[in-house]
Design an enzyme around this catalytic site. Structure first.
Site: not given
Ligand code: NDP
Length: 545
Positions: A264, A298
């Site tokens: 997502e 999002c």
């Molecule tokens: P990120 O991709 O930075 O992080 C998402 C999650 O992945 C966090 O828990 C993060 O940990 C973790 N993460 C980071 N790097 C890795 C890796 N290499 N491997 C596995 N996990 C990892 O996104 P954001 O947290 O900044 O969220 C915002 C984004 O999410 C926006 O693009 C938004 O549009 C999208 N989003 C989409 C939704 C949907 O339903 N389509 C709903 C809500 C948001 P940590 O934060 O600890 O670094």
């Protein structure tokens, strides 16, 4: 080692880090600290030790060991636990909303509507429909040769589901995904964003309190490397919500071992305002859709296209409404827009607005930080005369910015809406629902709303997910449950003493009879079918071998 612990009086500065997969495969992950920080004040709420690869491995092992007993409970009992969870959340709604406000910064009203309400309603959906959607289903078939077989569909849990969630909806996103996984008989290991560990721990406390065993639902707090370690671990499926960049990394790792994933990802949702729309309603929707959660949704309105005849009038209404909004701390009941999550997010917003300004956009409201309020505040911003050459119309901004652009006709609106790598959701605004539906059908997106924006996320029955770079798979409703089960086809032959027609013992006669049989089944003309039936006589006979 405990998976998380509080560190008192530690002055570590928060850092949001993305780790790539090569870091994750390295077994030696050094000890790392992460902080939960109030984005409005900068106060450290709690500090944790980031779970390492060994912590993840043992959490997944415990989840695997716990899964058979959880599955054996049966759907009805799991639904009973869900009912208990729903009631506990209802009782503790104020407390949960407070944690969300503190850790994510959003206004309390939003914590209640877009987080608590969404989860209560998801639980309602699963309580009402879980049993019906998960029970065995008979599958009638029309293949005459196999007519003695009965078919049934079984929905079996994957086993251990890994969930990685973002910070912007730190309670509702992990909760809706976890509830669907649990009701289907899976155990869950959840890695929340390092920015919002406390919200995930609230969810854990509610689930455990409702009767979900400790190892059946586990939160492992940690950073990007912890998420990468979970992706590499022995989970059976991964449900990831986050950015496109991280989603692509995860997809690459998952492809190596054919790990099923739901992704997502981000969005750049267009809002199309047609010349017969109600300007007052559409401008209120644009302002709310672009600024809710400080634009960090999002499904935010990230691009707004208005038919040229009403362009200036629409802009005027948006600016007037924007200027009435209260920016402030989420805990203040009068606040409409809270802070952004951190400095990194602010810089992205600033750079997009700067790029638009330099390329000729008009800034009609906002366009700057709000330092008087604290370090992460940005004024709600309305931009006019933007173009698709600007970053603000191409990249996900994820901040309180409403960029508006004029269009001439329906075809141009559709072309502009589809001119994006993203395809999460979109909205069309018109008094003519037939016109709205016609345009909606042409837009490339997982959801298109006519005369509403964003709220589809709160319809628990509706599928949530994107097309193009916005992701793979669906959450919510029966589609979300389908993602949590493996479909098994159970085929039972009711004639155990009979050899099958298609087994060995072919010969010339059998081939002729089979040709006749094919005609009898599929020929267009009735007379050919009868002739085929006659030629096929004897095809069902005992085989020699
Ligand atoms: P990120 O991709 O930075 O992080 C998402 C999650 O992945 C966090 O828990 C993060 O940990 C973790 N993460 C980071 N790097 C890795 C890796 N290499 N491997 C596995 N996990 C990892 O996104 P954001 O947290 O900044 O969220 C915002 C984004 O999410 C926006 O693009 C938004 O549009 C999208 N989003 C989409 C939704 C949907 O339903 N389509 C709903 C809500 C948001 P940590 O934060 O600890 O670094």
């Amino acid at each position: 080692m405990s998976l998380w612990f509080e560190v008192a009086n530690c002055d570590l500065k928060h850092k949001s880090t993305n780790y790539n997969s090569s870091v994750a495969v390295n077994l030696q992950i050094p000890l790392r600290k992460i902080s939960s920080i109030n984005p409005a004040t900068g106060a450290i709420l709690r500090e944790f030790e980031s779970a390492n690869e060994e912590d993840i491995r043992s959490a997944v092992m415990r989840a695997r060991a716990a899964q058979p007993a959880w599955n054996d409970l049966g759907v009805q009992k799991r639904v009973g636990i869900l009912r208990q969870f729903q009631q506990s959340l209802l009782e503790r709604k104020a407390e949960v909303a407070d944690v969300i406000v503190q850790e994510a910064g959003k206004p309390r009203a939003e914590a209640l509507t877009t987080e608590v309400l969404v989860v209560l309603d998801t639980a309602r959906f699963l309580i009402e429909n879980g049993y019906r959607l998960l029970r065995d289903e008979s599958l009638p078939h029309g293949n005459l040769v196999a007519k003695l077989k009965t078919g049934r569909l079984l929905r079996e849990p994957y086993g251990v589901i890994g969930i990685i969630s973002p910070w912007n909806y730190p309670f509702s996103i992990p909760a809706t995904e976890s509830l669907a996984a649990l009701v289907a008989g899976n155990t869950v290991v959840l890695k929340p964003s390092e920015l919002t560990s406390l919200c995930a721990l609230e969810l854990q406390s509610l689930l455990h309190g409702a009767g979900v065993p400790k190892d059946t639902f586990q939160v492992v707090v940690g950073d990007g490397a912890t998420g990468a370690a979970l992706t590499q671990s022995a989970i059976d499926k991964l449900v990831f919500t986050g950015s496109v960049a991280t989603g692509k990394r995860i997809a690459a790792i998952a492809a190596e071992r054919l790990l099923p994933v739901v992704l997502e990802l981000g969005g750049k949702d267009p809002m199309i305002v047609l010349d017969d729309a109600d300007i007052d309603v559409a401008s209120s929707a644009a302002v709310w859709g672009a600024f809710v959660n400080a634009g960090q949704a999002c499904l935010s309105v990230e691009r707004c296209y208005v038919q040229s005849r009403m362009y200036e009038e629409f802009l005027f209404a948006c600016v007037a409404k924007t200027k009435k909004l209260n920016v402030g701390h989420g805990a203040d009941r009068e606040t409409d827009i809270g802070p952004l999550i951190n400095e990194r997010q602010l810089r992205i917003v600033e750079s997009h607005v700067e790029d638009a300004r330099n390329r000729g956009a008009r800034i009609l409201a906002g366009g700057a930080r709000y330092p008087e309020l604290g370090r992460n505040f940005y004024c709600p911003t309305v931009l006019a005369d933007v173009t698709h050459e600007m970053r603000i119309m191409r990249e996900e901004t994820f901040g309180p910015v409403l960029p508006v652009m004029a269009f001439e006709n329906d075809d141009e609106a559709v072309r502009l809406a589809n001119d994006s790598e993203y395809g999460l959701a979109a909205s069309v605004w018109t008094r003519d629902s037939a016109r709205g539906e016609k345009i909606a059908r042409r837009i490339q997106a997982g959801t298109v709303m006519v005369n509403d924006a964003i709220s589809c996320f709160g319809i628990s029955e509706a599928p949530h997910g994107g097309v193009k770079a916005s992701g793979i798979g669906r959450a919510h409703g029966r589609f979300g449950i389908d993602e949590m089960v493996r479909l098994k086809y159970l085929d039972i032959d009711r004639m155990p003493g009979m050899k099958k027609v298609w087994w060995y013992g072919y010969g010339e006669k059998f081939a002729q009879q089979m040709e006749g049989f094919l005609d009898s089944q599929f020929a267009r003309r009735f007379s050919d079918r009868i002739a085929g039936l006659i030629r096929s006589a004897g095809v069902i006979r005992h085989k020699k071998i």
